[in-house]
Design an enzyme around this catalytic site. Structure first.
Site, PDB file in Angstrom:
ATOM      1  N   CYS A 119     -74.854  46.380  30.959  1.00 21.84           N
ATOM      2  CA  CYS A 119     -75.838  47.808  31.114  1.00 21.84           C
ATOM      3  C   CYS A 119     -77.202  47.854  29.858  1.00 21.84           C
ATOM      4  O   CYS A 119     -78.721  48.082  29.946  1.00 21.84           O
ATOM      5  CB  CYS A 119     -75.318  48.547  31.120  1.00 21.84           C
ATOM      6  SG  CYS A 119     -76.397  50.085  31.202  1.00 21.84           S
ATOM      7  N   CYS A 215     -69.442  54.516  33.454  1.00 21.69           N
ATOM      8  CA  CYS A 215     -70.444  55.370  34.574  1.00 21.69           C
ATOM      9  C   CYS A 215     -70.197  55.483  35.489  1.00 21.69           C
ATOM     10  O   CYS A 215     -69.771  55.904  36.867  1.00 21.69           O
ATOM     11  CB  CYS A 215     -71.415  54.895  34.022  1.00 21.69           C
ATOM     12  SG  CYS A 215     -72.088  54.089  34.784  1.00 21.69           S
TER      13      CYS A 215
END
EC number: 2.8.1.13
Length: 371
Positions: A119, A215
């Site tokens: 990410c 997440c």
């Protein structure tokens, strides 16, 4: 204050009010404090928050993940409180393809991936840099606990001074070009000092709890996430000993990782651990703890940050998992791979798919992916 000294060097020689800074705002205390402080001392701040998955409409406040729907609202709230520009950029498609699907495919190959590195490498740095350039800002600041030091050898990436919060392991794939543009104001602070500063600035979310989970997992198991993209992933198979004896069955290799002991549901007189995942043949191999011990490994896709050339026999400290201690190691380039020889047995299992990050003291030399 140490933070002020760090911020003063965002663009050396330029007045604060002549510097435009884009702050990557996750909606957490750290990045919100960076944005609020920079704005308060006179920088021209633009906050940018990435919408990474489809829970944007959620306003739950008890989530313990980053980049949740409520986090986007929190980032907007802080920007409104202090009066600086804020944009939300939808990156759901990129995030799904390059992070979530990569995570699923890695597990299906028998690896133990680190999605936060992917990410940071893609949407959080590569794509944020493009956004920053389009806004003609002078620098991109984040709330990461790492340090960016300018030396006679150029810009270097270093560990944050707080060992419990250091995030350098997750940023090893940062490029030299990106480091020139990035700023990490919190690298010289402890988390408690950041929260104290947030309170002093009266940041609305100063008491918000830290994010802890990945997440997109959001309280589910990793296997649940993988099955969403690959419904055929959960195939029963055999559990074998290192001698090839059938000891039991498993309900899918995606439920296991190297070094795992619990959840094997095997009856054995001694503890057994997962020592190999043969995803291609749908087999889990278990053995005693000594079968996990190894003093060498290979790393692919190495990102070398140090200005000095990577030469055979280079001594460094090696980190094999985010929460693990470093181990002394020696590096040997081997074609497209890098061989890492360890001076002692690591305390953690060496798992394909994890990141291997090399240090010299606090300086990040580089890193890559364990094969």
């Amino acid at each position: 204050m140490k933070l002020m000294q760090e911020l003063a060097e965002i663009i050396p020689g330029k007045a604060y009010n002549d510097v435009k800074v884009m702050v990557a705002m996750s909606g957490g205390v750290d990045s919100s404090t960076v944005a609020a402080y920079l704005h308060r001392v006179g920088y021209k701040v633009i906050g940018v928050t990435l919408q990474l998955h489809n829970n944007f409409t959620s306003t739950q406040t008890n989530r313990k993940t980053c980049c949740a729907g409520s986090d986007i609202f929190d980032a907007k709230r802080v920007a409104a409180q202090f009066g600086f520009l804020h944009y939300v950029v939808n990156m759901e498609e990129t995030f799904r393809k390059e992070v979530i699907e990569n995570f699923a495919e890695s597990y299906l190959k028998g690896e133990t991936p680190v999605p936060c590195v992917k990410c940071n490498q893609t949407v959080k740095f590569r794509d944020l840099m493009k956004i920053a350039k389009s806004l003609s800002v002078d620098a991109l600041a984040t709330g990461h606990y790492v340090r960016r030091l300018t030396t006679t050898n150029g810009v270097e990436l270093h560990k944050g001074i707080d060992p419990s919060k250091d995030q350098s392991y997750f940023l090893f794939n940062t490029t030299r070009e990106q480091l020139e543009f990035l700023r990490f104001p919190l690298g010289n602070l402890k988390k408690s000092e950041t929260r104290d500063l947030a309170r002093k600035l009266s940041v609305d979310i100063s008491e918000k709890p830290e994010s802890q989970d990945i997440c997109f997992v959001n309280g589910k198991s990793y296997a649940d996430v993988i099955k969403k993209f690959r419904p055929d992933a959960q195939r029963p198979g055999k559990i074998l000993s290192t001698d090839g004896e059938v000891l039991g069955t498993h309900n899918g290799t995606i439920h296991y990782t190297i070094g795992q002991r619990h959840g094997l549901q095997l009856s054995a007189p001694i503890p057994l651990y997962v020592v190999k995942i043969d995803a291609q043949n749908n087999i889990i191999i278990v053995g005693t703890r000594d079968k996990l011990q190894q003093r060498s490994l290979y790393v692919k896709e190495v990102n070398w940050l140090d200005r000095k050339e990577l030469t055979a026999g280079l001594e460094c400290e090696v980190k094999l998992r985010s929460g693990a201690d470093t181990v002394k190691g020696y590096l040997y380039p081997n074609g497209e791979l890098l061989k890492v020889s360890l001076a002692e047995e690591p305390k953690c299992a060496i798992a394909p798919g994890q990141a291997c990050v090399m240090y010299h003291g606090s300086k990040v030399l580089g890193g890559g992916w364990i094969v």
